[in-house]
Design a protein around this motif. Structure first.
Motif, PDB file in Angstrom:
ATOM      1  N   PRO A 131      20.687  16.688 -33.415  1.00  0.00           N
ATOM      2  CA  PRO A 131      21.374  17.949 -33.115  1.00  0.00           C
ATOM      3  C   PRO A 131      22.888  17.766 -33.017  1.00  0.00           C
ATOM      4  N   MET A 132      23.599  18.865 -33.193  1.00  0.00           N
ATOM      5  CA  MET A 132      25.049  18.804 -33.318  1.00  0.00           C
ATOM      6  C   MET A 132      25.762  18.413 -32.024  1.00  0.00           C
ATOM      7  N   HIS A 133      25.114  18.577 -30.872  1.00  0.00           N
ATOM      8  CA  HIS A 133      25.816  18.255 -29.624  1.00  0.00           C
ATOM      9  C   HIS A 133      25.991  16.749 -29.432  1.00  0.00           C
ATOM     10  N   LEU A 134      25.360  15.927 -30.278  1.00  0.00           N
ATOM     11  CA  LEU A 134      25.464  14.474 -30.149  1.00  0.00           C
ATOM     12  C   LEU A 134      26.640  13.890 -30.924  1.00  0.00           C
ATOM     13  N   VAL A 135      27.379  14.698 -31.656  1.00  0.00           N
ATOM     14  CA  VAL A 135      28.565  14.227 -32.373  1.00  0.00           C
ATOM     15  C   VAL A 135      29.772  14.990 -31.835  1.00  0.00           C
ATOM     16  N   TYR A 136      30.894  14.293 -31.637  1.00  0.00           N
ATOM     17  CA  TYR A 136      32.016  14.911 -30.949  1.00  0.00           C
ATOM     18  C   TYR A 136      33.297  14.121 -31.218  1.00  0.00           C
ATOM     19  N   VAL A 137      34.430  14.741 -30.883  1.00  0.00           N
ATOM     20  CA  VAL A 137      35.741  14.090 -30.914  1.00  0.00           C
ATOM     21  C   VAL A 137      36.115  13.732 -29.480  1.00  0.00           C
ATOM     22  N   ARG A 138      36.540  12.493 -29.277  1.00  0.00           N
ATOM     23  CA  ARG A 138      36.872  12.020 -27.925  1.00  0.00           C
ATOM     24  C   ARG A 138      38.310  11.504 -27.892  1.00  0.00           C
TER      25      ARG A 138
ATOM     26  N   LYS B 151      38.087  23.068 -35.958  1.00  0.00           N
ATOM     27  CA  LYS B 151      37.880  23.279 -37.383  1.00  0.00           C
ATOM     28  C   LYS B 151      36.502  22.806 -37.823  1.00  0.00           C
ATOM     29  N   LEU B 152      36.027  21.696 -37.223  1.00  0.00           N
ATOM     30  CA  LEU B 152      34.714  21.159 -37.578  1.00  0.00           C
ATOM     31  C   LEU B 152      33.597  21.779 -36.746  1.00  0.00           C
ATOM     32  N   ASN B 153      33.968  22.587 -35.748  1.00  0.00           N
ATOM     33  CA  ASN B 153      33.005  23.274 -34.881  1.00  0.00           C
ATOM     34  C   ASN B 153      32.112  22.263 -34.147  1.00  0.00           C
ATOM     35  N   ILE B 154      32.736  21.258 -33.554  1.00  0.00           N
ATOM     36  CA  ILE B 154      32.000  20.274 -32.756  1.00  0.00           C
ATOM     37  C   ILE B 154      32.654  20.174 -31.382  1.00  0.00           C
TER      38      ILE B 154
ATOM     39  N   ARG C   3      22.005  24.313 -40.351  1.00  0.00           N
ATOM     40  CA  ARG C   3      20.765  23.819 -39.742  1.00  0.00           C
ATOM     41  C   ARG C   3      20.960  23.373 -38.302  1.00  0.00           C
ATOM     42  N   GLY C   4      22.232  23.276 -37.868  1.00  0.00           N
ATOM     43  CA  GLY C   4      22.503  22.811 -36.519  1.00  0.00           C
ATOM     44  C   GLY C   4      22.247  21.329 -36.338  1.00  0.00           C
TER      45      GLY C   4
ATOM     46  N   ARG D  94      31.071  23.219 -27.304  1.00  0.00           N
ATOM     47  CA  ARG D  94      30.550  24.275 -28.174  1.00  0.00           C
ATOM     48  C   ARG D  94      29.043  24.183 -28.377  1.00  0.00           C
ATOM     49  N   HIS D  95      28.491  22.985 -28.210  1.00  0.00           N
ATOM     50  CA  HIS D  95      27.067  22.762 -28.445  1.00  0.00           C
ATOM     51  C   HIS D  95      26.456  22.076 -27.239  1.00  0.00           C
ATOM     52  N   TRP D  96      25.355  22.635 -26.754  1.00  0.00           N
ATOM     53  CA  TRP D  96      24.632  22.073 -25.620  1.00  0.00           C
ATOM     54  C   TRP D  96      23.243  21.642 -26.079  1.00  0.00           C
ATOM     55  N   PRO D  97      22.633  20.684 -25.378  1.00  0.00           N
ATOM     56  CA  PRO D  97      21.236  20.355 -25.680  1.00  0.00           C
ATOM     57  C   PRO D  97      20.355  21.588 -25.521  1.00  0.00           C
ATOM     58  N   LEU D  98      19.318  21.677 -26.317  1.00  0.00           N
ATOM     59  CA  LEU D  98      18.428  22.826 -26.306  1.00  0.00           C
ATOM     60  C   LEU D  98      17.813  22.992 -24.926  1.00  0.00           C
ATOM     61  N   GLY D  99      18.016  24.162 -24.330  1.00  0.00           N
ATOM     62  CA  GLY D  99      17.446  24.458 -23.023  1.00  0.00           C
ATOM     63  C   GLY D  99      18.258  23.957 -21.858  1.00  0.00           C
ATOM     64  N   ALA D 100      19.416  23.352 -22.118  1.00  0.00           N
ATOM     65  CA  ALA D 100      20.222  22.812 -21.019  1.00  0.00           C
ATOM     66  C   ALA D 100      21.041  23.917 -20.370  1.00  0.00           C
ATOM     67  N   ALA D 101      21.169  23.848 -19.078  1.00  0.00           N
ATOM     68  CA  ALA D 101      22.026  24.774 -18.341  1.00  0.00           C
ATOM     69  C   ALA D 101      23.437  24.215 -18.305  1.00  0.00           C
ATOM     70  N   LEU D 102      24.390  25.064 -17.938  1.00  0.00           N
ATOM     71  CA  LEU D 102      25.781  24.629 -17.864  1.00  0.00           C
ATOM     72  C   LEU D 102      25.929  23.542 -16.815  1.00  0.00           C
ATOM     73  N   SER D 103      26.502  22.401 -17.205  1.00  0.00           N
ATOM     74  CA  SER D 103      26.631  21.275 -16.290  1.00  0.00           C
ATOM     75  C   SER D 103      27.747  21.537 -15.292  1.00  0.00           C
ATOM     76  N   PRO D 104      27.504  21.336 -13.982  1.00  0.00           N
ATOM     77  CA  PRO D 104      28.570  21.551 -12.998  1.00  0.00           C
ATOM     78  C   PRO D 104      29.684  20.528 -13.095  1.00  0.00           C
ATOM     79  N   GLY D 105      29.452  19.407 -13.809  1.00  0.00           N
ATOM     80  CA  GLY D 105      30.479  18.380 -13.931  1.00  0.00           C
ATOM     81  C   GLY D 105      31.449  18.625 -15.068  1.00  0.00           C
ATOM     82  N   VAL D 106      31.225  19.674 -15.869  1.00  0.00           N
ATOM     83  CA  VAL D 106      32.082  19.988 -16.999  1.00  0.00           C
ATOM     84  C   VAL D 106      32.671  21.367 -16.792  1.00  0.00           C
ATOM     85  N   LEU D 107      33.986  21.449 -16.741  1.00  0.00           N
ATOM     86  CA  LEU D 107      34.675  22.719 -16.592  1.00  0.00           C
ATOM     87  C   LEU D 107      35.275  23.091 -17.928  1.00  0.00           C
TER      88      LEU D 107
END
Length: 233
Positions: free
Chosen positions: A130-137, A184-187, A114-115, A202-215
């Motif tokens: 949405p899945m882009h709000l959970v992550y490993v830091r 493995k968790l695809n996050i 379901r994403g 791996r997951h971006w907010p819906l409709g978001a363009a690639l952020s120039p601050g993240v390489l």
């Protein structure tokens, strides 16, 4: 069934609810690597393809119990003068409050079908998003002598940070394990620096363009299959 596939409803054992408490006192990254060999989706279990479930109690439960017992012991046996009862009595109250607030069981579900991810406490939904709000830091801290220490934390919106590995000075191994867990968790995986080429998004907010601050870091060599376990570090 494929390895790691749990057919039917997940069977949550008593020990798995406390698995995040046993993080190892020494060589913490090697302790985590052993757990990942036993369960490649640690700390989650795979309920069905692309659905991962984690049920747990916060480690503040045993910390509150310890504070409650120690302060109760001081009141009962260690304190003779009435004017010194205030601090232990306050500790009893704080320990009891920490215990009660930590007793409800937490449940986190990563549903890639379901994403969405779903976080609930004692069956009551806290947040679903949405899945882009959970992550490993990979978090970094330093001591008075300038030495840097790192720990892996599972984070998310409306989710209590869950420490997967306590402080370690081995940056390379911690980064490797963090990226392995995220893959493995695809996050998403984020480095300790806000702007870093070591992020794996791996997951971006819906409709978001690639952020120039993240390489983004190329991971083709990392994802290449190997006959030897990639956790032999």
């Amino acid at each position: 069934a494929p390895k790691g596939w749990i057919s039917g409803p997940p069977t949550t054992s008593h020990g798995k609810l406390f698995q995040l408490w046993a993080l190892g006192l020494f060589c913490t990254e090697r302790h985590l690597a052993k757990r990942l060999k036993n369960n490649s989706f640690y700390p989650f279990t795979q309920q069905q393809p692309n659905v991962f479930v984690l049920e747990y109690y916060l480690d503040t439960l045993w910390k509150g119990m310890l504070l409650f017992v120690v302060c109760l012991f001081l009141i009962s046996f260690g304190v003779q003068k009435q004017e010194t009862w205030g601090l232990p009595a306050y500790g009893v109250g704080v320990g009891l409050w920490i215990m009660i607030s930590s007793l409800p069981r937490r449940r986190l579900v990563l549903n890639h079908t379901r994403g969405m991810y779903h976080f609930s406490i004692q069956g009551h939904t806290v947040y679903q998003g949405p899945m882009h709000l959970v992550y490993v830091r990979l978090a970094r801290s330093s001591d008075a002598y300038g030495r840097c220490f790192f720990q892996l934390v599972l984070c998310g919106y409306k989710l209590e940070p869950l420490v997967l590995v306590h402080l370690s000075e081995r940056y390379e191994q911690m980064e490797f394990l963090g990226r392995h867990i995220a893959r493995k968790l695809n996050i998403n995986y984020f480095d300790c620096l806000d702007t870093s080429y070591r992020h794996v998004v791996r997951h971006w907010p819906l409709g978001a363009a690639l952020s120039p601050g993240v390489l983004l870091r190329k991971t083709k060599a990392y994802d290449k299959p190997s006959s030897q376990s990639d956790l032999d570090v």
